[in-house]
Motif scaffolding. Structure first.
Motif, PDB file in Angstrom:
ATOM      1  N   HIS A  86     140.714  36.254  42.343  1.00 54.94           N
ATOM      2  CA  HIS A  86     141.046  37.526  42.033  1.00 54.94           C
ATOM      3  C   HIS A  86     139.639  37.803  41.397  1.00 54.94           C
ATOM      4  O   HIS A  86     139.164  37.117  40.692  1.00 54.94           O
ATOM      5  CB  HIS A  86     142.235  37.664  40.904  1.00 54.94           C
ATOM      6  CG  HIS A  86     142.207  39.278  40.495  1.00 54.94           C
ATOM      7  ND1 HIS A  86     142.776  40.251  41.212  1.00 54.94           N
ATOM      8  CD2 HIS A  86     141.604  39.598  39.182  1.00 54.94           C
ATOM      9  CE1 HIS A  86     142.623  41.356  40.292  1.00 54.94           C
ATOM     10  NE2 HIS A  86     142.216  40.885  39.232  1.00 54.94           N
ATOM     11  N   THR A  87     139.069  39.228  41.610  1.00 56.11           N
ATOM     12  CA  THR A  87     138.045  39.837  41.183  1.00 56.11           C
ATOM     13  C   THR A  87     138.272  41.171  40.397  1.00 56.11           C
ATOM     14  O   THR A  87     139.119  41.686  40.999  1.00 56.11           O
ATOM     15  CB  THR A  87     136.818  39.675  42.022  1.00 56.11           C
ATOM     16  OG1 THR A  87     137.050  40.778  42.928  1.00 56.11           O
ATOM     17  CG2 THR A  87     136.197  38.300  42.387  1.00 56.11           C
ATOM     18  N   GLU A  88     137.757  41.500  39.285  1.00 53.50           N
ATOM     19  CA  GLU A  88     137.975  42.721  38.788  1.00 53.50           C
ATOM     20  C   GLU A  88     136.793  43.159  37.746  1.00 53.50           C
ATOM     21  O   GLU A  88     136.485  42.237  37.284  1.00 53.50           O
ATOM     22  CB  GLU A  88     139.243  42.973  38.147  1.00 53.50           C
ATOM     23  CG  GLU A  88     139.981  44.209  37.728  1.00 53.50           C
ATOM     24  CD  GLU A  88     141.286  44.025  37.283  1.00 53.50           C
ATOM     25  OE1 GLU A  88     141.629  45.171  36.645  1.00 53.50           O
ATOM     26  OE2 GLU A  88     141.824  42.978  37.173  1.00 53.50           O
ATOM     27  N   LEU A 109     135.514  40.072  35.426  1.00 55.43           N
ATOM     28  CA  LEU A 109     136.580  39.382  35.499  1.00 55.43           C
ATOM     29  C   LEU A 109     136.727  38.450  36.946  1.00 55.43           C
ATOM     30  O   LEU A 109     136.918  39.151  37.897  1.00 55.43           O
ATOM     31  CB  LEU A 109     137.968  39.760  35.255  1.00 55.43           C
ATOM     32  CG  LEU A 109     139.167  38.815  35.215  1.00 55.43           C
ATOM     33  CD1 LEU A 109     139.021  37.697  34.475  1.00 55.43           C
ATOM     34  CD2 LEU A 109     140.319  39.681  34.864  1.00 55.43           C
ATOM     35  N   SER A 111     138.980  35.402  38.376  1.00 53.00           N
ATOM     36  CA  SER A 111     139.787  34.219  38.295  1.00 53.00           C
ATOM     37  C   SER A 111     140.059  33.337  39.400  1.00 53.00           C
ATOM     38  O   SER A 111     139.879  33.832  40.626  1.00 53.00           O
ATOM     39  CB  SER A 111     141.352  34.990  38.357  1.00 53.00           C
ATOM     40  OG  SER A 111     141.323  35.914  36.949  1.00 53.00           O
ATOM     41  N   LYS A 118     143.506  26.426  37.382  1.00 54.12           N
ATOM     42  CA  LYS A 118     143.233  28.022  37.379  1.00 54.12           C
ATOM     43  C   LYS A 118     142.334  28.208  36.108  1.00 54.12           C
ATOM     44  O   LYS A 118     143.037  27.896  34.918  1.00 54.12           O
ATOM     45  CB  LYS A 118     144.505  28.904  37.138  1.00 54.12           C
ATOM     46  CG  LYS A 118     144.277  30.093  37.422  1.00 54.12           C
ATOM     47  CD  LYS A 118     145.564  31.067  37.696  1.00 54.12           C
ATOM     48  CE  LYS A 118     145.122  32.471  37.919  1.00 54.12           C
ATOM     49  NZ  LYS A 118     146.412  33.437  38.283  1.00 54.12           N
ATOM     50  N   HIS A 120     140.005  31.567  34.004  1.00 55.84           N
ATOM     51  CA  HIS A 120     139.565  33.130  34.348  1.00 55.84           C
ATOM     52  C   HIS A 120     138.118  33.105  33.628  1.00 55.84           C
ATOM     53  O   HIS A 120     137.885  32.547  32.401  1.00 55.84           O
ATOM     54  CB  HIS A 120     140.551  33.988  33.289  1.00 55.84           C
ATOM     55  CG  HIS A 120     142.114  33.774  33.731  1.00 55.84           C
ATOM     56  ND1 HIS A 120     142.405  34.428  34.799  1.00 55.84           N
ATOM     57  CD2 HIS A 120     142.934  32.791  33.260  1.00 55.84           C
ATOM     58  CE1 HIS A 120     143.722  34.201  35.027  1.00 55.84           C
ATOM     59  NE2 HIS A 120     143.949  33.081  34.197  1.00 55.84           N
ATOM     60  N   ILE A 122     135.079  35.410  32.194  1.00 56.70           N
ATOM     61  CA  ILE A 122     134.621  36.817  31.784  1.00 56.70           C
ATOM     62  C   ILE A 122     133.187  36.976  31.521  1.00 56.70           C
ATOM     63  O   ILE A 122     132.570  36.353  30.709  1.00 56.70           O
ATOM     64  CB  ILE A 122     135.503  37.325  30.542  1.00 56.70           C
ATOM     65  CG1 ILE A 122     136.880  37.085  30.873  1.00 56.70           C
ATOM     66  CG2 ILE A 122     135.127  38.654  30.239  1.00 56.70           C
ATOM     67  CD1 ILE A 122     137.691  37.507  29.648  1.00 56.70           C
ATOM     68  N   ILE A 154     145.454  38.780  30.157  1.00 58.71           N
ATOM     69  CA  ILE A 154     145.523  37.609  30.621  1.00 58.71           C
ATOM     70  C   ILE A 154     146.754  36.856  29.959  1.00 58.71           C
ATOM     71  O   ILE A 154     147.466  35.916  30.677  1.00 58.71           O
ATOM     72  CB  ILE A 154     144.331  36.734  30.699  1.00 58.71           C
ATOM     73  CG1 ILE A 154     143.185  37.357  31.824  1.00 58.71           C
ATOM     74  CG2 ILE A 154     144.148  35.463  31.187  1.00 58.71           C
ATOM     75  CD1 ILE A 154     141.694  37.092  31.728  1.00 58.71           C
ATOM     76  N   LYS A 155     146.561  36.744  28.422  1.00 57.61           N
ATOM     77  CA  LYS A 155     147.308  35.677  27.798  1.00 57.61           C
ATOM     78  C   LYS A 155     148.825  36.154  27.820  1.00 57.61           C
ATOM     79  O   LYS A 155     149.634  35.771  27.531  1.00 57.61           O
ATOM     80  CB  LYS A 155     146.613  35.622  26.342  1.00 57.61           C
ATOM     81  CG  LYS A 155     145.581  34.849  26.279  1.00 57.61           C
ATOM     82  CD  LYS A 155     145.694  33.954  25.266  1.00 57.61           C
ATOM     83  CE  LYS A 155     144.580  32.788  25.226  1.00 57.61           C
ATOM     84  NZ  LYS A 155     145.059  31.561  25.405  1.00 57.61           N
ATOM     85  N   ALA A 161     146.528  30.203  29.100  1.00 60.15           N
ATOM     86  CA  ALA A 161     145.620  30.466  30.231  1.00 60.15           C
ATOM     87  C   ALA A 161     144.162  29.752  29.929  1.00 60.15           C
ATOM     88  O   ALA A 161     143.939  29.956  28.545  1.00 60.15           O
ATOM     89  CB  ALA A 161     145.566  31.888  30.682  1.00 60.15           C
ATOM     90  N   ILE A 163     140.573  30.411  29.564  1.00 60.45           N
ATOM     91  CA  ILE A 163     139.739  31.510  29.530  1.00 60.45           C
ATOM     92  C   ILE A 163     138.246  31.178  29.324  1.00 60.45           C
ATOM     93  O   ILE A 163     138.058  30.640  28.045  1.00 60.45           O
ATOM     94  CB  ILE A 163     140.003  32.887  28.766  1.00 60.45           C
ATOM     95  CG1 ILE A 163     141.540  33.058  29.352  1.00 60.45           C
ATOM     96  CG2 ILE A 163     139.259  33.741  28.967  1.00 60.45           C
ATOM     97  CD1 ILE A 163     142.133  33.950  28.367  1.00 60.45           C
TER      98      ILE A 163
END
Length: 176
Positions: A86-88, A109, A111, A118, A120, A122, A154-155, A161, A163
């Motif tokens: 995932h990208t954002e 971001l 992920s 997994k 994430h 930032i 995310i949390k 998670a 991060i």
């Protein structure tokens, strides 16, 4: 021609540096590299195709931001170690004293699976202190608030998670 030579020299130096990060300790190049001061996707393509990185299996995530200087953030990743899920991008909304928008770099971001786990990522490039530390502090606080909102989101989905927050914060850990 001098500009082209300077550009090629910069690609060579940055590529050499990235390829050697952690090499002595792990025998490998980095799996993930956050980039700041990115001009455009072509520059990243040139970097990952440069002499020192061409065999590193790097791909990248980059989005153009509305930053007034035309610079962005990006993530390089080794496709043999990291799979993007995932990208954002998140805009840091700032307002100039005259009420108009003050565009700065977005927060990226990404992920994905790092060696199957997994994570994430930032990627940040917060506003500089060039116009004065106190005069620009509100900009870095706005970026910090946005990064914190991303972490909170995310949390909320997974409190355990993993991060990684990276980038150029243009501030000190003890700063507001």
């Amino acid at each position: 021609l001098p500009i082209w030579k300077r550009y090629q020299n910069k690609l060579r130096k940055i590529g050499y540096t990235i390829s050697n990060i952690g090499r002595r300790e792990s025998g490998k190049h980095p799996a993930l590299v956050g980039l700041a001061e990115v001009e455009n996707a072509i520059a990243i393509e040139d970097l990952i195709n440069s002499k020192h990185l061409e065999n590193c299996n790097y791909e990248f995530v980059h989005f153009d931001s509305l930053d007034e200087r035309g610079i962005d953030v990006a993530l390089l990743y080794d496709t043999t170690a990291f799979e993007v899920l995932h990208t954002e991008v998140f805009t840091v909304e700032l307002i100039k004293p005259n009420g108009s928008p003050d565009y700065t770099r977005d927060i990226l971001l990404v992920s994905g699976l790092l060696d199957g786990e997994k994570v994430h990522l930032i990627v940040n490039h917060w506003s500089s202190r060039r116009e004065g530390q106190l005069e620009t502090e509100f900009k870095r606080i706005a970026s910090s608030d946005k990064a914190n909102a991303i972490i909170t989101s995310i949390k909320e989905k997974n409190e355990d998670a993993k991060i990684i927050v990276m980038g150029d914060f243009n501030d000190n850990p003890s700063s507001e």
